[in-house]
Structure formats: structure tokens, C-alpha cells
Design a protein around this motif. Structure first.
Motif, short mmCIF file in Angstrom:
data_model
loop_
_atom_site.label_atom_id
_atom_site.label_comp_id
_atom_site.label_asym_id
_atom_site.label_seq_id
_atom_site.Cartn_x
_atom_site.Cartn_y
_atom_site.Cartn_z
N GLN A 274 -61.11 20.20 39.17
CA GLN A 274 -61.20 19.42 37.94
C GLN A 274 -60.81 20.24 36.71
N GLU B 127 -57.03 20.45 36.73
CA GLU B 127 -56.46 19.17 36.31
C GLU B 127 -56.55 19.02 34.79
N ALA B 128 -57.69 19.35 34.22
CA ALA B 128 -57.87 19.25 32.77
C ALA B 128 -56.92 20.20 32.04
N ASN C 235 -53.60 18.71 32.24
CA ASN C 235 -53.57 17.33 31.77
C ASN C 235 -52.86 16.43 32.78
N ILE C 236 -53.30 16.55 34.03
CA ILE C 236 -52.69 15.80 35.13
C ILE C 236 -53.76 15.52 36.17
N SER C 237 -53.63 14.43 36.92
CA SER C 237 -54.56 14.11 38.00
C SER C 237 -53.88 14.37 39.33
N THR D 56 -47.03 25.55 33.91
CA THR D 56 -46.89 25.91 32.50
C THR D 56 -45.53 26.52 32.23
N GLN E 108 -43.93 16.29 32.06
CA GLN E 108 -45.39 16.42 32.15
C GLN E 108 -45.97 15.80 33.42
N HIS E 109 -45.35 14.75 33.95
CA HIS E 109 -45.90 14.05 35.10
C HIS E 109 -45.52 14.67 36.44
#
Length: 151
Positions: A29, A32-33, A36-38, A82, A91-92
Motif C-alpha cells: 500500500q 502504491e501511494a 499514485n497507482i493501484s 520514477t 502515469q498509468h
């Protein structure tokens, strides 16, 4: 399910593998944070059991530690993502492995539904042309098919 076959293959060929896992859910988690992706279900399952590492010459990017998010190089998913975002990685997209010719396998998280069904395809992303091509239905299919080829 392809991910289950792939994970079983890794366990059965442990002498040809080098992985850091397992990784705690809290660390997944945090990563992911940070990005900024799940993460989709099949990749999350891989991270939970193995974290990151290599088998039969396939290096799979992931989480390198239960205490820090940003490692200092490959195979750290936070580090490589990064750095590639600085080279116009959208980003995705989440890089999961190098192909060996400057291109990367990436998970396309745009279609992520946050369910047990993994709807995120694995693409090939070319940092030179910025083009992508769909290669696998999801991370589980990617991992199983590549391992089947190598093994």
C-alpha cells in the motif's frame, strides 16, 4: 488461473530463483501511494509471495523491502517507475521487466477495476518511440507464459 501456475512454478524451481519476498500488505500500500497507482490482483499476489527477483534469467521488478519504498536501482518498482516517468512513461503504466532491447513489459493500469479479476493487460513499451503493444491479458498470463517458455 495463470498466476497460480506461475507461482507454483517458481516454488518448484526455487533452486533457479532468487526472490526477496514475502512483502507485507502495508508495504504494498505504501508503494502504491508513492507511485499514485493501484496494483492489479495478479501482480499484488506476486508481490505478497515474492516481492521481486529473478528466475531463469527473468528479472521481475517489485518491492525490495518491508521497510523502505524507494530502493536504489533495479529491481525496485518505485525506483524504475520514477526514472522511466522522467523519460515519458505514462502515469498509468507500471514497468515489470526489461525485455533486453531497451523495451519494457509494463502493466496498463487504466482498466483497473479493483476486483479479484485482473483486467490490466501487459504491454510492451518502447521508450524511444513511446509506443505500446498489447502482449498478455494480465500479469498472471505474462508471468506464466514467459516462465513456460524459459523453463
Amino acid at each position: 488461473m495463470s498466476i497460480d501456475k506461475a507461482l507454483a512454478f517458481i516454488h518448484e524451481n526455487n533452486d533457479s530463483a532468487d526472490f526477496v519476498g514475502p512483502i507485507l500488505e502495508t508495504q504494498i500500500q505504501k508503494t502504491e501511494a508513492f507511485l499514485n497507482i493501484s496494483f492489479p490482483a495478479t501482480y499484488r499476489k506476486f508481490l505478497t509471495e515474492f516481492g521481486c527477483g529473478d528466475i531463469l534469467g527473468l528479472e521481475i521488478f517489485g518491492i525490495v523491502s518491508n521497510t523502505e519504498v524507494m530502493g536504489t536501482g533495479i529491481p525496485c518498482i518505485a525506483w524504475i517507475t520514477t526514472n522511466l516517468r522522467n523519460e515519458d512513461l505514462p502515469q498509468h503504466l507500471l514497468p515489470i521487466a526489461e525485455i533486453g532491447d531497451g523495451q519494457y513489459y509494463v502493466i496498463d493500469t487504466q482498466k483497473h477495476t479493483h476486483s479479484e479479476t485482473d483486467t490490466c493487460p501487459v504491454l510492451i513499451w518502447d521508450p524511444t518511440t513511446l509506443e505500446t503493444t498489447v502482449e498478455f491479458e494480465n500479469f498472471g498470463a505474462f508471468l506464466w507464459e514467459v516462465l513456460e517458455e524459459l523453463g
